[in-house]
Design a protein around this motif. Sequence first.
Motif: not given
Length: 471
Positions: A420-427
């Motif tokens: 979840t954190i990784k995806r948010r950081k990518i966005i």
Amino acid sequence: MSYEIKNQKKIDLNKVKLDIEISNNYLKKYIGKAYKNISQKANIPGFRKGKIPYQIIDANFGKQYVLNEAASLSISELYPDIIMESNLKPIDYPKIKINQLAEDLPLGFEVELELEPEIELPGYKGIKVTGLSTDVSDQELERQIDNIRNNFASLEPVEDDKPISKGDYVTLDFDGEIEGKAFEGGSAEDYLLEVGSNTLFAEFEDSLIGMKKGVKKNLILTLPENNENKDLSGKQASFSIFIKEIKKKVLPEINDEFLKNLGDYKDTDDFKDNIKKRLIEQKESVRRGKIIEEIFNHIIDNIKSSVPNVMVTGRIKQINEEIDEGLKKQKINRDNYLKAINITEDKLNEEIKERAVREVKEYLIFKALEKAEKKNIEPSEDEIKKEKDNIISRYKKEEDIKKIREFFENHEGNKTLTQTIKRRKIIDLLINSAQVIEEKNTGSRGKEDIWTPDKDKARVEKKAKRLWTPG
């Protein structure tokens, strides 16, 4: 060890072959299980199922048949461990070829796997996108406040001699006939209608304007071409209309009494500030969604890699299962569902396929971005703890808190948090690196696009939706 991966080699762009050996001791365990399985299924005259001696099975089926059954059982049992150890992500069933199978030798076989493709990303930084304004105009604020007031409006009678105007609420009787005969939906008593709402057809509602309470009117009208009953479309009907009552909608004043219905507000200014804050939050969410949508549209339009049919087919199957499960809960069959949304089966299947292709592409793009930006998106222990605490804080019941804590303590829960954190950081990375072309606020958005108190739940549910991932 029960098995050994002797060799792993790439045989195509997204295909690998594993040469594997299972120990003879492990195979022998499954030879015994193979005899039991065959004994349970076999029909051999003179013997009960489950009680057939091994020698009889050998005589009827042959030793090789038993060994093949043992090989199938042992491979099925070890396959998940083999995949986990090899760190591969197959997207389809494996193709297995047995190369060595004997009672006193290790089981030798090869596995051919089709894997998730690693797509080649186009340039994904500096993409030009539209930045929707988050400013809230006075017009938008007042429209939103009126929208909320409208939810608490009352209907009050007008003066007896006041004619009907658009927006009035009218109680009426009407009788309709076509060629002297009544028709379905053509008559009603004590019918409450907002004039101009297009609840009935426009020509009928327009004919009421100017009429007064207690007045009766006879007229001939042409039924609309888009009538639900095709047999009535475009036909002329005679109507007898009697107006029983006329009321107008009265919006409540914004005062302390009214604010008690909405929440704990200090005064009118506090209420307006709160509404404005929510509108800004919604606009910020829409702005963010619009930017990331345009970024992904750009990436999808420019990737050269094709997506595997097996992934698309799998996702189509999942979407259809989700639809069917939802319809089953609502006790609606698929045919009625198609009628309700006014779509054909072919058109629905086309839309489902488009969605499936899009979701598979988005998934593969995220995987590629995770690899490309690995150093920049890896969450720290503090970030994981903060995310965990934030999620737990949303729960009130001790039972729920205990369950979510237990979930986060296992491997799958921790993996979900990290992802979840990784995806948010990518966005965030994509948005922050984009070239945002700001759009001025025209204040022209319709009332259906702006926040109302009952939309909070829908927003939360929408936010909860996550990127589709296989399995």
